[in-house]
Every structure is written in structure tokens, then in C-alpha cells.
Write a protein that holds these residues in place. Sequence first.
Motif, short mmCIF file in Angstrom:
data_model
loop_
_atom_site.label_atom_id
_atom_site.label_comp_id
_atom_site.label_asym_id
_atom_site.label_seq_id
_atom_site.Cartn_x
_atom_site.Cartn_y
_atom_site.Cartn_z
N UNK A 160 0.82 -1.21 0.00
CA UNK A 160 0.00 0.00 0.00
C UNK A 160 0.85 1.27 0.00
N UNK A 161 2.17 1.11 0.16
CA UNK A 161 3.06 2.27 0.22
C UNK A 161 3.42 2.72 -1.19
N UNK A 162 2.77 3.76 -1.67
CA UNK A 162 3.05 4.33 -2.99
C UNK A 162 4.00 5.52 -2.82
N UNK A 163 5.08 5.54 -3.59
CA UNK A 163 6.07 6.60 -3.45
C UNK A 163 6.49 7.04 -4.85
N UNK A 164 6.37 8.33 -5.14
CA UNK A 164 6.64 8.85 -6.48
C UNK A 164 7.64 10.00 -6.39
N UNK A 165 8.58 10.04 -7.33
CA UNK A 165 9.63 11.06 -7.30
C UNK A 165 9.91 11.55 -8.72
N UNK A 166 10.52 12.72 -8.81
CA UNK A 166 11.09 13.20 -10.06
C UNK A 166 12.60 13.27 -9.89
N UNK A 167 13.33 13.32 -10.98
CA UNK A 167 14.78 13.31 -10.88
C UNK A 167 15.47 13.93 -12.07
N UNK A 168 16.78 14.10 -11.93
CA UNK A 168 17.64 14.57 -13.01
C UNK A 168 18.83 13.62 -13.12
N UNK A 169 19.47 13.62 -14.27
CA UNK A 169 20.63 12.76 -14.44
C UNK A 169 21.66 13.39 -15.35
N UNK A 170 22.89 12.97 -15.17
CA UNK A 170 23.98 13.33 -16.06
C UNK A 170 24.70 12.07 -16.50
N UNK A 171 25.20 12.08 -17.73
CA UNK A 171 25.83 10.87 -18.27
C UNK A 171 26.95 11.25 -19.24
N UNK A 172 28.07 10.54 -19.15
CA UNK A 172 29.20 10.74 -20.06
C UNK A 172 29.54 9.39 -20.68
N UNK A 173 29.53 9.30 -22.01
CA UNK A 173 29.90 8.09 -22.74
C UNK A 173 31.16 8.37 -23.56
N UNK A 174 32.14 7.50 -23.47
CA UNK A 174 33.40 7.69 -24.20
C UNK A 174 33.73 6.42 -24.97
N UNK A 175 34.14 6.57 -26.24
CA UNK A 175 34.51 5.44 -27.08
C UNK A 175 35.81 5.76 -27.79
N UNK A 196 16.02 12.56 -2.33
CA UNK A 196 17.47 12.46 -2.05
C UNK A 196 18.05 11.08 -2.39
N UNK A 197 17.24 10.15 -2.88
CA UNK A 197 17.80 8.88 -3.35
C UNK A 197 18.62 9.13 -4.61
N UNK A 198 19.53 8.20 -4.93
CA UNK A 198 20.40 8.41 -6.09
C UNK A 198 21.04 7.09 -6.51
N UNK A 199 21.46 7.05 -7.76
CA UNK A 199 22.20 5.91 -8.31
C UNK A 199 23.36 6.46 -9.13
N UNK A 200 24.56 6.02 -8.81
CA UNK A 200 25.74 6.38 -9.59
C UNK A 200 26.39 5.10 -10.09
N UNK A 201 26.69 5.05 -11.38
CA UNK A 201 27.30 3.84 -11.95
C UNK A 201 28.47 4.22 -12.85
N UNK A 202 29.46 3.35 -12.87
CA UNK A 202 30.64 3.52 -13.74
C UNK A 202 30.93 2.19 -14.41
N UNK A 203 31.26 2.25 -15.70
CA UNK A 203 31.51 1.03 -16.45
C UNK A 203 32.64 1.28 -17.45
N UNK A 219 33.33 -4.15 -17.14
CA UNK A 219 33.60 -4.14 -15.71
C UNK A 219 32.85 -2.95 -15.13
N UNK A 220 31.92 -3.20 -14.17
CA UNK A 220 31.08 -2.12 -13.68
C UNK A 220 30.98 -2.07 -12.17
N UNK A 221 30.57 -0.90 -11.67
CA UNK A 221 30.34 -0.70 -10.24
C UNK A 221 29.23 0.33 -10.08
N UNK A 222 28.46 0.19 -8.99
CA UNK A 222 27.36 1.11 -8.70
C UNK A 222 27.36 1.49 -7.23
N UNK A 223 26.80 2.67 -6.97
CA UNK A 223 26.38 3.04 -5.62
C UNK A 223 24.89 3.32 -5.69
#
Length: 287
Positions: A160-175, A196-203, A219-223
Motif C-alpha cells: 500500500x506504500x506508494x512513493x513517487x519522485x522526479x529526478x535529473x541525471x547526467x551521463x558521459x559516454x566515451x569510445x 534524495x535517493x540516487x544511483x551512480x554507476x561507472x563502467x 567491468x562495472x560498479x554502482x552506488x
Amino acid sequence: MISGGITLMNFFITKAYFRVFIAVVLATVLCSAEEENSIYIETSNNINLKGQTSHPYGDNFNTGTLKLKYTTDTYAYSVNMTAYTQKYSELDSILTSKRRIDTLEFEVTKKVKIIQGKNYRCNINIGTQLLLSGDFGGAKLQNTIHEHTDSDEVEIPYSDDKHNVIGIQGEINYLYNINKYINIYSDLKSKIYSDTSNITSAEIGTLLTYRFIDFKLSLGAKHIKPIQQELVKILTINKNPHYIIGEVDIQLPKGISVNIGTLLDGDHPYGNNSNDPYSYFRIAYKF
């Protein structure tokens, strides 16, 4: 496969979030350039390529995702549904009472900067998200997969716990192109939500190309700081997963490609138990 949706009451609660999101979508659509378009659908699950599920608790926690994405040379629009399940009574004292929840995320990103040289290319992207939690058909998706893998159906009520949020993101792709067969790539992405939740990933990884087949090793890692919905918080067991993923991409005629990826070593990328398997299947069409 996705059915159901948010209730009328939940719609009014999230009306302000929709206004913000729709305004961003309209602004980007009006000025989007569509020189090269592609669309893909992707699903992931806690199953390895041999069909084995996780142990000792099987298809639990983050049980799977279903994603639809449309891209142009400048913009990307995606919808991502994730199902979370806690179905084992012996975990009640550690986690929570048996419940399930789905999250549904709408996302728009834009390439704001392209840095390109003879042998390399770097894209800098920004984006915005609207993330909702509720009943979005995760139960039907899970039981459809169980039906085709000879597993038992899972009947669990939604939280029954409904939780809704908006967010922003930044991303850098290099080849970086070493030669016509070998590329080196890296991706860095960070999402921050209104609770204030967040996800940061590097690959970082290699991309090997031979004729119509690409081989990718990452090879990847996340917080992960999960959103403040009770089940998502509790069922994100590992907040800092590290992993190695292998992928095969087969290029078919008429702009169609098929990707199959699987966890080779390390943790489940979405924060499940460390020994949980993970694989995904994607089919894309460029036009």
C-alpha cells in the motif's frame, strides 16, 4: 505484457509530477532532430543462460525489468518497469511482510555536448525522470516468465506504500577506436531524485567487432541509495555492487540486432544477493 496501472487517487497525487514531466517531453519533442532513429525492447531477469535461478530464494527481490527505448541522434525517450517481490516467510523478520511493488520510470535525455576526434568520441548527456511505484503489471510479467520456465505462479498482494519522485541525471559516454576490430569504452552515469535517493554507476570495457557480431566485456560498479518506498529500500540488499558482464550482439538484416548479456562474475547489478544470477535480452531496430 504490462497491464494495470495507477488508481484514480494515485493519479491525482502524482498530477504535479506529470505536469513537470510532460512539459519537458513537449519541449524536447518540438526541437528534436531525427536524422537517425532506433527503438529497442529489453528484458532482464534473475536467470542465467542455463536457465538456473538464484539460490536459496529463487526469483526474489528485484525480480526483473522490462524497458522500451526510442532514440534519435540527439534525444532518447524510455519507459522502464521494474518488479520487486518478497515472497518467503522465513525472511519476514529480516525484511518485511510478504508484498510486491512495481516501479515505472519515464525518462528523457539529451546529448548536450559531443567531443570528437579521429579515433574517439565523447557524448555528454543530461536528462529528467518521473518514477512511480504501484501495480504496473509486474505480477503478470513474473508469472508469464514462470509459466515458460516451468516455475510456480506467485500470488502476492501489492504494498500500500506508494512513493513517487522526479529526478535529473547526467551521463558521459566515451569510445576510443584502436582499430576496426577493437574499441575501448567507458560510461559514467548519475541520477538524483527528489527524495534524495540516487544511483551512480561507472563502467569500462572492450568492444570487439568481427563481421556481423560484436562481443562486449564490461567491468562495472554502482552506488545505490534506493527511493524511499518501503519495499524498494528493504529489497535493495547490496548498495554497492561490482560486476563483470559479457554480451553478444548479432547484427541481422534490415537494421535489426539481437543482444544477449549475462553476469560473468561479481554481484547482481541491481543490488540483489551477491550470488544471484542476472541476464538480459534486447532486440533493436534502426531506421
